[in-house]
Design a protein around this motif. Structure first.
Motif, PDB file in Angstrom:
ATOM      1  N   ILE B  57     -82.639  50.136  -6.573  1.00  0.00           N
ATOM      2  CA  ILE B  57     -81.441  49.813  -6.547  1.00  0.00           C
ATOM      3  C   ILE B  57     -80.743  48.379  -7.595  1.00  0.00           C
ATOM      4  O   ILE B  57     -79.648  49.109  -8.520  1.00  0.00           O
ATOM      5  CB  ILE B  57     -80.376  49.398  -5.292  1.00  0.00           C
ATOM      6  CG1 ILE B  57     -80.222  50.420  -4.686  1.00  0.00           C
ATOM      7  CG2 ILE B  57     -79.157  48.595  -5.773  1.00  0.00           C
ATOM      8  CD1 ILE B  57     -80.312  50.273  -2.923  1.00  0.00           C
ATOM      9  N   ARG B  60     -81.032  50.059 -11.555  1.00  0.00           N
ATOM     10  CA  ARG B  60     -79.728  50.398 -12.340  1.00  0.00           C
ATOM     11  C   ARG B  60     -78.530  49.301 -13.271  1.00  0.00           C
ATOM     12  O   ARG B  60     -78.029  49.520 -13.389  1.00  0.00           O
ATOM     13  CB  ARG B  60     -79.644  51.516 -10.874  1.00  0.00           C
ATOM     14  CG  ARG B  60     -79.923  52.277 -11.338  1.00  0.00           C
ATOM     15  CD  ARG B  60     -79.504  53.424 -10.116  1.00  0.00           C
ATOM     16  NE  ARG B  60     -80.091  54.136  -9.209  1.00  0.00           N
ATOM     17  CZ  ARG B  60     -80.255  54.568  -8.036  1.00  0.00           C
ATOM     18  NH1 ARG B  60     -79.373  54.153  -7.086  1.00  0.00           N
ATOM     19  NH2 ARG B  60     -81.235  55.840  -7.456  1.00  0.00           N
ATOM     20  N   ILE B  61     -79.034  48.943 -12.844  1.00  0.00           N
ATOM     21  CA  ILE B  61     -78.164  46.904 -13.118  1.00  0.00           C
ATOM     22  C   ILE B  61     -77.937  47.367 -14.554  1.00  0.00           C
ATOM     23  O   ILE B  61     -77.132  47.218 -15.232  1.00  0.00           O
ATOM     24  CB  ILE B  61     -78.261  45.750 -12.052  1.00  0.00           C
ATOM     25  CG1 ILE B  61     -77.616  45.882 -10.937  1.00  0.00           C
ATOM     26  CG2 ILE B  61     -77.627  44.683 -13.008  1.00  0.00           C
ATOM     27  CD1 ILE B  61     -78.094  44.681 -10.285  1.00  0.00           C
ATOM     28  N   CYS B  62     -79.316  47.524 -15.329  1.00  0.00           N
ATOM     29  CA  CYS B  62     -79.169  47.329 -16.711  1.00  0.00           C
ATOM     30  C   CYS B  62     -80.290  48.215 -17.368  1.00  0.00           C
ATOM     31  O   CYS B  62     -81.349  47.971 -16.934  1.00  0.00           O
ATOM     32  CB  CYS B  62     -79.933  45.809 -17.037  1.00  0.00           C
ATOM     33  SG  CYS B  62     -79.400  45.922 -18.584  1.00  0.00           S
TER      34      CYS B  62
END
Lengths: 113, 429
Positions: B57, B60-62
């Motif tokens: 998870i 996918r932030i950066c």
């Protein structure tokens, strides 16, 4: 993490269009992103979904197809895939070329109820 | 009744930031940098999720530093579980981190920051006169991408990382295949550092508090204590007792501060200043050849710190691969338990601190993520305060360019694009 800015921008556009159309809910968003941008579609979708919480697009899928964009070298006429928008022909080293297609991110359709 | 609406919308993919500088007479009265950062809802996103899902998870932030997010998450959750993968798994994690540093620093140095110093609009314009350097930069970056692909399963968001190690360990042959390109990239990185050392660095210094991880024996990636140039020396679990994040009215990004002192700087220049003695022989020799040694308090020279770290990461990647023996099992496992864990690792752009609280079933009850960009925000603003009078004296386009360059010194997540700043200079009479 400018995927987050992009996710937010796509959401802004989608909500505006949904309002224009008098839609109660956005179910899905379809479009494409050029490979030159070096961004994973699912990462933008992840941010889109997070931003969409609490809006009429909550739960909507953002499906972005990855689109390859080629360039043509003006010197040797060979075709190649530019990296990071850089026109740098791998065959002859020329920096002169033409991008044969659109780059960036596009939204083409919104499914609403 | 579902229906489809046709849309014809094309967005340019670029960062988003604004800088307002206000003057009273000839003195700046306000400097407000607005960088969009995902607010805390990503932490909310993690609540209720299984701890084993967290690395995938947060990746996918950066898109530029997914490995950093995965490594900080893994270390924090493993801390909660009471496991510490060592041996070949630890070496592979360092190798994966080398790959991310190489590709991230390669992108920043050659595609974004070097054009600032050489006076080009962007790397596309720079390539016309400096084709060989841009090509070398691309080659270096590709060598990093190849590591991430080999170990992570794909180039942009690795999918092979898991709590306890990896889903699959690479073979000796798979890693050995990377060596020719890494060796070439290492030689190119050494040449590039000599080239960059000749750039014209603006005369600018400030008394920074540098904060970075420090490990007893290694240049830091994922382990060590959080130390500062002004006396902090703590475990990752004590971060909240020494640092705080403040809301500021003009920005969605939180501003991190050292409690009782104020702004601090993390990232390559901080690591370089605090860990120079742990650089490998090759990186240290390259830095000494260009007379780039601590202390360095010129943020523009973060470019050189990135150049040194490129050499360090390429050199270490080669050494890890040359001595690699696959682990008996690609990961170690542990039963979930109610616990809180802490992890801090060095993303290319600075420290990334994670904290997770899990219940007995291993579901995340609470998550806290402090990214490097929010840690550096206040520091960037302080630099811009000092730069403000000079900016006000320049033509607007030149001032915007110089302000962007000053922000880019810190490689915040926004600066994945060449031009990202809307500059406003306001005067109060």
């Amino acid at each position: 993490m400018h995927e987050s800015s992009l996710g937010k921008e796509v959401l802004r556009l989608v909500l505006a269009r949904a309002d224009e159309e008098g839609a109660a809910r956005v179910c899905a968003v379809r479009g494409w992103i050029a490979e030159t941008e070096r961004l994973a579609p699912e990462a933008i979708a992840f941010h889109f979904e997070a931003h969409a919480r609490g809006t009429k697009a909550e739960g909507a899928r953002l499906d972005l197809a990855l689109r390859w964009v080629e360039a043509e070298c003006k010197t040797c006429r060979s075709h190649y895939r530019p990296e990071h928008h850089l026109l740098l022909c791998p065959a002859c080293g020329s920096t002169e070329g033409t991008v044969l297609g659109e780059t960036g991110l596009a939204v083409e359709a919104i499914e609403v109820e | 009744m579902a229906r489809t609406i046709k849309v014809d919308y094309l967005a340019r993919v670029e960062g988003e930031g604004a800088l307002t500088i206000r003057f009273k007479g000839d003195k700046p009265s306000a400097v407000e940098l607005r960088i969009f950062e995902p607010p805390r809802f990503f932490e909310a996103f993690l609540r209720g999720r299984a701890h084993l899902e967290v690395p995938d998870i947060v990746a996918r932030i950066c898109g530029i530093c997914p490995v950093a997010y995965q490594m900080s998450a893994c270390h924090a959750i493993e801390d909660a579980l009471g496991i510490h993968p060592g041996g070949a798994i630890r070496a592979l994690r360092r190798l994966l981190y080398c790959g991310e540093w190489i590709e991230s620093h390669g992108l920043h140095v050659f595609m974004l920051h070097a054009p600032d110093f050489l006076g080009y609009e962007d790397a596309i314009a720079m390539a016309k006169n400096h084709r060989e350097w841009v090509a070398r930069g691309l080659g270096i970056k590709k060598a990093g991408n190849a590591i991430v692909t080999a170990l992570g399963g794909r180039e942009i968001h690795p999918i092979n990382v898991k709590i306890g190690g990896f889903y699959r360990a690479p073979t000796v042959a798979e890693l050995a295949a990377l060596l020719p390109d890494l060796s070439r990239a290492l030689e190119d990185a050494e040449m590039c550092l000599e080239w960059m050392a000749k750039f014209d660095f603006p005369a600018f210094e400030r008394d920074y508090e540098y904060v970075a991880l420090r490990h007893p024996d290694e240049y830091p990636f994922s382990e060590g204590r959080i130390v500062s140039s002004k006396g902090i020396d703590i475990d990752a679990r004590d971060y909240e007792a020494h640092f705080a994040e403040e809301h500021v009215p003009h920005s969605t990004a939180l501003h991190a501060v050292v409690l009782g002192r104020g702004d601090y700087q993390c990232g390559p220049l901080a690591r370089f200043n605090l860990n120079f003695d742990h650089l490998g022989e090759r990186a240290r020799a390259a830095a000494e050849r260009i007379h780039f040694v601590p202390p360095c308090n010129n943020p523009y020279k973060s470019l050189l710190a990135r150049g040194v770290e490129l050499i360090q990461a390429l050199d270490e990647a080669i050494r890890i691969i040359e001595s690699y023996t696959p682990p008996e099992a690609p990961a170690i496992t542990a039963a979930p338990r109610r616990a809180t864990g802490y992890g801090c690792t060095e993303a290319p752009r600075g420290m990334l601190w994670h904290k997770y609280t899990m219940d007995e079933a291993g579901l995340v009850e609470d998550a806290r993520i402090v990214p490097p960009t929010s840690q550096n925000q206040k520091c960037i603003e302080r630099d811009l305060w000092q730069l403000a009078p000079a900016l006000a004296a320049m033509p607007h386009a030149a001032a915007t360019r110089r302000a962007e360059q000053a922000v880019r010194n810190f490689d915040p997540c926004i600066s994945c694009s060449t031009h990202f700043l809307r500059l406003s200079i306001e005067r109060e009479d």
